[in-house]
Design an enzyme around this catalytic site. Sequence first.
Site, PDB file in Angstrom:
ATOM      1  N   GLU A  94     -18.310  13.113  18.845  1.00  0.00           N
ATOM      2  CA  GLU A  94     -17.138  13.968  19.011  1.00  0.00           C
ATOM      3  C   GLU A  94     -17.364  15.401  18.560  1.00  0.00           C
ATOM      4  OE1 GLU A  94     -14.374  13.338  20.518  1.00  0.00           O
ATOM      5  OE2 GLU A  94     -14.657  11.190  20.864  1.00  0.00           O
ATOM      6  N   SER A 364      32.149 -22.823 -13.373  1.00  0.00           N
ATOM      7  CA  SER A 364      31.856 -22.974 -14.810  1.00  0.00           C
ATOM      8  C   SER A 364      30.559 -22.311 -15.243  1.00  0.00           C
ATOM      9  CB  SER A 364      31.817 -24.456 -15.169  1.00  0.00           C
ATOM     10  OG  SER A 364      33.115 -25.027 -15.060  1.00  0.00           O
TER      11      SER A 364
END
Length: 687
Positions: A94, A364
């Site tokens: 590249e 409870s």
Amino acid sequence: MELMTNQRFRKSAKIFRALLFIGLIAAAVGMLAYFLLIGYVKLLGPPPLAVPQSTLYMADDGTVIGESHNGQKRYWVPLKEISPELVKATISIEDRNFYAHSGFDYKRIAGAVIADIKAMSKVQGASTITQQYARNLYLGHDKTWRRKIAEAFYAFRLEVNYSKNEILEGYLNTIYYGNGAYGVQAASQYYFGKDARELSLAEASMLAGIPKGPGIYSPFASLEKAESRQETVLRAMVSKDYINSRRAEKAAAEELVLVGQHREILGQAPYFQDAVRQALKNGLGLDDRTIELGGLKVYTTLNLKQQEMAEQAVENMISKDSEIQTGFVAMDPKTGHVKALVGGRSYEESSFNRATQAVRQPGSTIKPILYYAALEQGFTPATMMKSEMTTFRFEDGTADYTPHNFNNKYAEGDITMAQALALSDNVYAVKTHLFLGEDVLPETAKKFGIKSEMEEVPSLALGTSGVRVIEMANAYSMLANGGKQLDPVLIQRVESHNGDVIYEHKPDGEHVLQPELASVMNHMMTGMFDENLNGYASVTGSSMSDKISRPYAGKSGSTNTDSWMIGYTPQLVAAVWTGYDKGKPIELPAEKGYSKNIWLNFMENALKDEPVKKFKAAKGTVGVYINPENGKLATEGCPVKVMTHFIEGTEPQEYCNEHLDQHHEGEEEMHHEKREKKPWYRRIFGR
């Protein structure tokens, strides 16, 4: 003739001086423009490098449990975690002069310009890696001179503000490799089923050739063209002296195993992941886009083994034919880390999170918080009150209130607080609540980290104000850890896409409960499994007492529409709610037992390989044997004796006198030995 020659010479000299002067001016202007451009670029600052990336969620062991993305697979990896072979291959094909130029390869640009002029259109590219990266970040891919100029400007900004390695890392993480894979990590996983750092030379050279034309050079588009492009890459690497010809030939001949499938992250614990996203948004203040596409790495507290156990317990313990739903949370009481979370039986059918979003009556299970408040006001586990049908009448106009025990059973006499808790006596709880004042329980609940609003009414003692499962798990964790403040922790650490830590949880550990009172409560809450506390009814954990393998503290709770079980050891807390989403009454006996069964199954499996730990008595507490029938010190003749813990100095002083057939002296001696030993100076001088 000579005169004419001199004139021409002088004329040429003037032209030369003029050209030189113009050249110097042009050079000066050029230099000025260059420095002005640099100054302008510096003034603009570094351009942002952020691109949409998948956010990853990790369990406490680093395993990826889920991700978020916009349909594109993107994962950012540091340059040091990318195969050196791939880095070299990319530079070779590249931009072979990448480390030498300042963002532009002028020789390549000149060649491209000549080709474009000949063709009278933009036909050839000469973009460097920096230019390509700029285009990927900020621009489109149209081949126009205008875009090219903008690309050059952004490339210049990148070169001025970032190092070569930063630019290369960004390029490799953003370039498109085809098939929905952006960046080397996603591409490596898609094409070869491995991480970018694991790529061989053959794999790297194949991958490096794809970005030039993903639709052409992908091995799944054309293996022949892909291999031809691979050979081109390898030759470029040889010419760059990165490899020798022999290695290139060997790599070209290597037969590659192609996968062609993205690594799918199944999304374990989806309800937990949803809760984490809410914590990122509401707790850390991150916006939706950052959470979904910011490339974050979110390290959570989830324990995969415990999560699997929790999900399995829910699946095994609730009948497939039942419409009952569940909310489940398991926490480490020392850290507040949420280790497992289940928000329902099927995320696909309903994503509503019943562990964190549903507000249900706790029944409870609120009583331990009430009785902690009572201990603060001078109550003890041996405090006696009458358990009988009672109607409470109020002078302020409040309607009469008559609480009922389960099956309308009552002791019809005095019972201790320890037994009232173990049997879940409702009359005792309401009397305690009203004695303390109706504002005390809501205020105490806040100390326990419960943020849900509670109504100051007599029935609050029986859990009639809604709470969330995760709040109750957190509240019980504070008892288990001796009173240290906690908030449920879902996230340990968050890292940005480039590895910077943007959040890390730091525990505070401040004591908000009195450690000695928390210790008394822990021991008192083991009573639900202790059948020595059976009285007019069995202890609420009697169905589990022969199945548990270690000491547990806990409390169950139920209303017409809700069933709860919350219990813990010093290492682990688990809270379970079961019920119908629409508040339909729970009527079938089997459905009423789901919460206990899920809790028991999970805790026994989760702690199977963990050491058995008892609840330690805190400093300032003392343990003595009492007769649960009257709350007095047990004697040799008492048929039932229960070890009970008290704040030192508040333990009963009177011995049970209902079994006088035994020698009192022997009894007294025995019970003095049963008490936990006091320091020598207290034994001599007293308190």
